[in-house]
Write a protein that holds these residues in place. Structure first.
Motif, PDB file in Angstrom:
ATOM      1  N   LEU A 142       0.842  -1.191   0.000  1.00 44.49           N
ATOM      2  CA  LEU A 142       0.000   0.000   0.000  1.00 44.49           C
ATOM      3  C   LEU A 142       0.877   1.242   0.000  1.00 44.49           C
ATOM      4  O   LEU A 142       1.973   1.227   0.549  1.00 44.49           O
ATOM      5  CB  LEU A 142      -0.881   0.040   1.259  1.00 44.49           C
ATOM      6  N   PHE A 143       0.365   2.297  -0.605  1.00 37.55           N
ATOM      7  CA  PHE A 143       0.990   3.613  -0.492  1.00 37.55           C
ATOM      8  C   PHE A 143      -0.010   4.521   0.183  1.00 37.55           C
ATOM      9  O   PHE A 143      -1.212   4.439  -0.080  1.00 37.55           O
ATOM     10  CB  PHE A 143       1.354   4.184  -1.867  1.00 37.55           C
ATOM     11  N   LEU A 144       0.470   5.380   1.066  1.00 38.51           N
ATOM     12  CA  LEU A 144      -0.366   6.385   1.694  1.00 38.51           C
ATOM     13  C   LEU A 144      -0.015   7.712   1.056  1.00 38.51           C
ATOM     14  O   LEU A 144       1.138   8.153   1.116  1.00 38.51           O
ATOM     15  CB  LEU A 144      -0.136   6.420   3.205  1.00 38.51           C
ATOM     16  N   LEU A 145      -1.015   8.346   0.425  1.00 40.32           N
ATOM     17  CA  LEU A 145      -0.809   9.577  -0.324  1.00 40.32           C
ATOM     18  C   LEU A 145      -1.430  10.758   0.395  1.00 40.32           C
ATOM     19  O   LEU A 145      -2.474  10.621   1.042  1.00 40.32           O
ATOM     20  CB  LEU A 145      -1.431   9.468  -1.716  1.00 40.32           C
ATOM     21  N   ASN A 146      -0.812  11.929   0.253  1.00 36.32           N
ATOM     22  CA  ASN A 146      -1.377  13.146   0.835  1.00 36.32           C
ATOM     23  C   ASN A 146      -2.429  13.738  -0.108  1.00 36.32           C
ATOM     24  O   ASN A 146      -2.738  13.166  -1.158  1.00 36.32           O
ATOM     25  CB  ASN A 146      -0.278  14.158   1.179  1.00 36.32           C
ATOM     26  N   GLU A 147      -2.971  14.896   0.249  1.00 30.28           N
ATOM     27  CA  GLU A 147      -4.044  15.528  -0.545  1.00 30.28           C
ATOM     28  C   GLU A 147      -3.589  15.882  -1.954  1.00 30.28           C
ATOM     29  O   GLU A 147      -4.409  15.993  -2.873  1.00 30.28           O
ATOM     30  CB  GLU A 147      -4.544  16.829   0.123  1.00 30.28           C
ATOM     31  N   ASN A 148      -2.279  16.066  -2.165  1.00 29.05           N
ATOM     32  CA  ASN A 148      -1.742  16.420  -3.476  1.00 29.05           C
ATOM     33  C   ASN A 148      -1.393  15.195  -4.312  1.00 29.05           C
ATOM     34  O   ASN A 148      -0.834  15.323  -5.403  1.00 29.05           O
ATOM     35  CB  ASN A 148      -0.493  17.287  -3.322  1.00 29.05           C
ATOM     36  N   GLY A 149      -1.688  13.998  -3.793  1.00 26.72           N
ATOM     37  CA  GLY A 149      -1.402  12.774  -4.522  1.00 26.72           C
ATOM     38  C   GLY A 149       0.046  12.325  -4.426  1.00 26.72           C
ATOM     39  O   GLY A 149       0.480  11.455  -5.166  1.00 26.72           O
ATOM     40  N   GLN A 150       0.811  12.902  -3.497  1.00 32.94           N
ATOM     41  CA  GLN A 150       2.212  12.531  -3.328  1.00 32.94           C
ATOM     42  C   GLN A 150       2.326  11.390  -2.323  1.00 32.94           C
ATOM     43  O   GLN A 150       1.697  11.414  -1.264  1.00 32.94           O
ATOM     44  CB  GLN A 150       3.026  13.721  -2.845  1.00 32.94           C
ATOM     45  N   LYS A 151       3.153  10.406  -2.645  1.00 30.76           N
ATOM     46  CA  LYS A 151       3.364   9.263  -1.770  1.00 30.76           C
ATOM     47  C   LYS A 151       4.128   9.706  -0.524  1.00 30.76           C
ATOM     48  O   LYS A 151       5.169  10.331  -0.624  1.00 30.76           O
ATOM     49  CB  LYS A 151       4.154   8.177  -2.491  1.00 30.76           C
ATOM     50  N   GLN A 152       3.578   9.368   0.625  1.00 32.85           N
ATOM     51  CA  GLN A 152       4.199   9.717   1.897  1.00 32.85           C
ATOM     52  C   GLN A 152       4.788   8.487   2.591  1.00 32.85           C
ATOM     53  O   GLN A 152       5.848   8.564   3.176  1.00 32.85           O
ATOM     54  CB  GLN A 152       3.178  10.374   2.829  1.00 32.85           C
ATOM     55  N   PHE A 153       4.060   7.360   2.536  1.00 31.56           N
ATOM     56  CA  PHE A 153       4.480   6.132   3.196  1.00 31.56           C
ATOM     57  C   PHE A 153       4.212   4.952   2.274  1.00 31.56           C
ATOM     58  O   PHE A 153       3.294   4.987   1.459  1.00 31.56           O
ATOM     59  CB  PHE A 153       3.706   5.912   4.510  1.00 31.56           C
ATOM     60  N   LYS A 154       5.024   3.918   2.465  1.00 35.70           N
ATOM     61  CA  LYS A 154       4.840   2.659   1.750  1.00 35.70           C
ATOM     62  C   LYS A 154       4.751   1.572   2.799  1.00 35.70           C
ATOM     63  O   LYS A 154       5.545   1.552   3.746  1.00 35.70           O
ATOM     64  CB  LYS A 154       6.020   2.400   0.826  1.00 35.70           C
ATOM     65  N   THR A 155       3.783   0.668   2.658  1.00 29.55           N
ATOM     66  CA  THR A 155       3.671  -0.460   3.572  1.00 29.55           C
ATOM     67  C   THR A 155       3.800  -1.749   2.772  1.00 29.55           C
ATOM     68  O   THR A 155       3.270  -1.860   1.661  1.00 29.55           O
ATOM     69  CB  THR A 155       2.335  -0.466   4.341  1.00 29.55           C
ATOM     70  N   ILE A 156       4.507  -2.707   3.358  1.00 36.43           N
ATOM     71  CA  ILE A 156       4.675  -4.020   2.747  1.00 36.43           C
ATOM     72  C   ILE A 156       4.251  -5.043   3.794  1.00 36.43           C
ATOM     73  O   ILE A 156       4.854  -5.126   4.873  1.00 36.43           O
ATOM     74  CB  ILE A 156       6.139  -4.269   2.337  1.00 36.43           C
ATOM     75  N   TYR A 157       3.209  -5.800   3.478  1.00 34.32           N
ATOM     76  CA  TYR A 157       2.688  -6.794   4.407  1.00 34.32           C
ATOM     77  C   TYR A 157       2.879  -8.174   3.800  1.00 34.32           C
ATOM     78  O   TYR A 157       2.375  -8.463   2.717  1.00 34.32           O
ATOM     79  CB  TYR A 157       1.207  -6.532   4.685  1.00 34.32           C
ATOM     80  N   LEU A 158       3.656  -9.030   4.490  1.00 31.83           N
ATOM     81  CA  LEU A 158       3.862 -10.412   4.066  1.00 31.83           C
ATOM     82  C   LEU A 158       2.805 -11.258   4.762  1.00 31.83           C
ATOM     83  O   LEU A 158       2.830 -11.423   5.993  1.00 31.83           O
ATOM     84  CB  LEU A 158       5.268 -10.882   4.429  1.00 31.83           C
ATOM     85  N   LYS A 159       1.884 -11.779   3.987  1.00 33.83           N
ATOM     86  CA  LYS A 159       0.691 -12.417   4.542  1.00 33.83           C
ATOM     87  C   LYS A 159       0.982 -13.701   5.313  1.00 33.83           C
ATOM     88  O   LYS A 159       0.432 -13.903   6.395  1.00 33.83           O
ATOM     89  CB  LYS A 159      -0.308 -12.688   3.421  1.00 33.83           C
ATOM     90  N   HIS A 160       1.828 -14.570   4.780  1.00 36.82           N
ATOM     91  CA  HIS A 160       2.065 -15.860   5.430  1.00 36.82           C
ATOM     92  C   HIS A 160       2.776 -15.725   6.763  1.00 36.82           C
ATOM     93  O   HIS A 160       2.449 -16.435   7.717  1.00 36.82           O
ATOM     94  CB  HIS A 160       2.857 -16.784   4.498  1.00 36.82           C
ATOM     95  N   SER A 161       3.715 -14.822   6.866  1.00 38.72           N
ATOM     96  CA  SER A 161       4.453 -14.653   8.120  1.00 38.72           C
ATOM     97  C   SER A 161       3.880 -13.523   8.978  1.00 38.72           C
ATOM     98  O   SER A 161       4.354 -13.295  10.083  1.00 38.72           O
ATOM     99  CB  SER A 161       5.931 -14.375   7.838  1.00 38.72           C
ATOM    100  N   ARG A 162       2.880 -12.808   8.443  1.00 37.73           N
ATOM    101  CA  ARG A 162       2.220 -11.695   9.135  1.00 37.73           C
ATOM    102  C   ARG A 162       3.223 -10.620   9.557  1.00 37.73           C
ATOM    103  O   ARG A 162       3.144 -10.057  10.641  1.00 37.73           O
ATOM    104  CB  ARG A 162       1.406 -12.188  10.325  1.00 37.73           C
ATOM    105  N   GLU A 163       4.188 -10.334   8.679  1.00 41.40           N
ATOM    106  CA  GLU A 163       5.185  -9.293   8.931  1.00 41.40           C
ATOM    107  C   GLU A 163       4.811  -8.034   8.164  1.00 41.40           C
ATOM    108  O   GLU A 163       4.348  -8.100   7.031  1.00 41.40           O
ATOM    109  CB  GLU A 163       6.573  -9.764   8.494  1.00 41.40           C
ATOM    110  N   LEU A 164       5.054  -6.907   8.810  1.00 36.24           N
ATOM    111  CA  LEU A 164       4.729  -5.614   8.224  1.00 36.24           C
ATOM    112  C   LEU A 164       5.942  -4.705   8.284  1.00 36.24           C
ATOM    113  O   LEU A 164       6.651  -4.668   9.291  1.00 36.24           O
ATOM    114  CB  LEU A 164       3.567  -4.961   8.988  1.00 36.24           C
ATOM    115  N   GLU A 165       6.155  -3.970   7.207  1.00 31.81           N
ATOM    116  CA  GLU A 165       7.182  -2.934   7.181  1.00 31.81           C
ATOM    117  C   GLU A 165       6.513  -1.655   6.697  1.00 31.81           C
ATOM    118  O   GLU A 165       5.778  -1.662   5.705  1.00 31.81           O
ATOM    119  CB  GLU A 165       8.331  -3.311   6.250  1.00 31.81           C
TER     120      GLU A 165
END
Length: 180
Positions: A142-165
């Motif tokens: 997932l990317f979290l974007l601000n009101e101007n459409g600029q990427k602020q954060f990136k999330t990476i979720y590994l489903k099998h191991s339930r790890e998040l970055e």
């Protein structure tokens, strides 16, 4: 001093042959033109803009020093040119047009995602919208974007191991990494 260097080079040519002098010259040239920005930093800048698979990274010395980075996503092929001294984008080109119904072009309701609560706990999402880049059986990006459409954060979720970055795209630092 200049004559001393000339004798060293001349000695290298005589003892090492022409090939030895070429190696010495090439080493001095490469040291003088070493990039100030690493290839890793250039890739971080690229991934702050697009999600995909790196096809090629090349350091070019034509008309200055710059990285040429090719990235392929599910909807685009990108070519980036990044200054090797400053890390600034010099050029960005896309080989294909965005698919009209690209899932990344619309915000998604992430409230039902397993990683949602941890993202909300670690990031102030009040003025951000969630955008889905990848969702397959192995991971979700997932990317979290601000009101101007600029990427602020990136999330990476590994489903099998339930790890998040969670990565802050402004400074390239991890906000969170662990199991949820």
């Amino acid at each position: 001093m200049k004559n001393s260097w000339m004798r060293v080079i001349a000695g290298t040519v005589i003892v090492g042959g022409i090939g030895g002098a070429s190696v010495v010259g090439a080493s001095a040239l490469n040291t003088a033109k070493a990039p100030k920005v690493s290839a890793e930093k250039a890739l971080q800048e690229v991934f702050a803009k697009v999600e995909g698979t790196v096809q090629e990274v090349e350091l070019s010395f034509e008309e200055g020093r710059y990285y040429e980075v090719e990235v392929e996503s599910s909807t685009h092929e990108y070519e980036f040119t990044i200054d090797a001294a400053s890390g600034e984008f010099l050029e960005q080109a896309s080989d294909q047009e965005t698919a009209p119904d690209s899932g990344f072009s619309r915000p998604v309701d992430a409230a039902n995602y397993a990683e949602f609560a941890m993202i909300e706990k670690n990031v102030n999402t009040d003025s951000l919208t969630y955008h889905l880049a990848t969702d397959n059986p192995g991971n979700r990006i997932l990317f979290l974007l601000n009101e101007n459409g600029q990427k602020q954060f990136k999330t990476i979720y590994l489903k099998h191991s339930r790890e998040l970055e969670i990565i802050d795209l402004h400074n390239g630092k991890r906000v969170y990494q662990g199991k949820i």
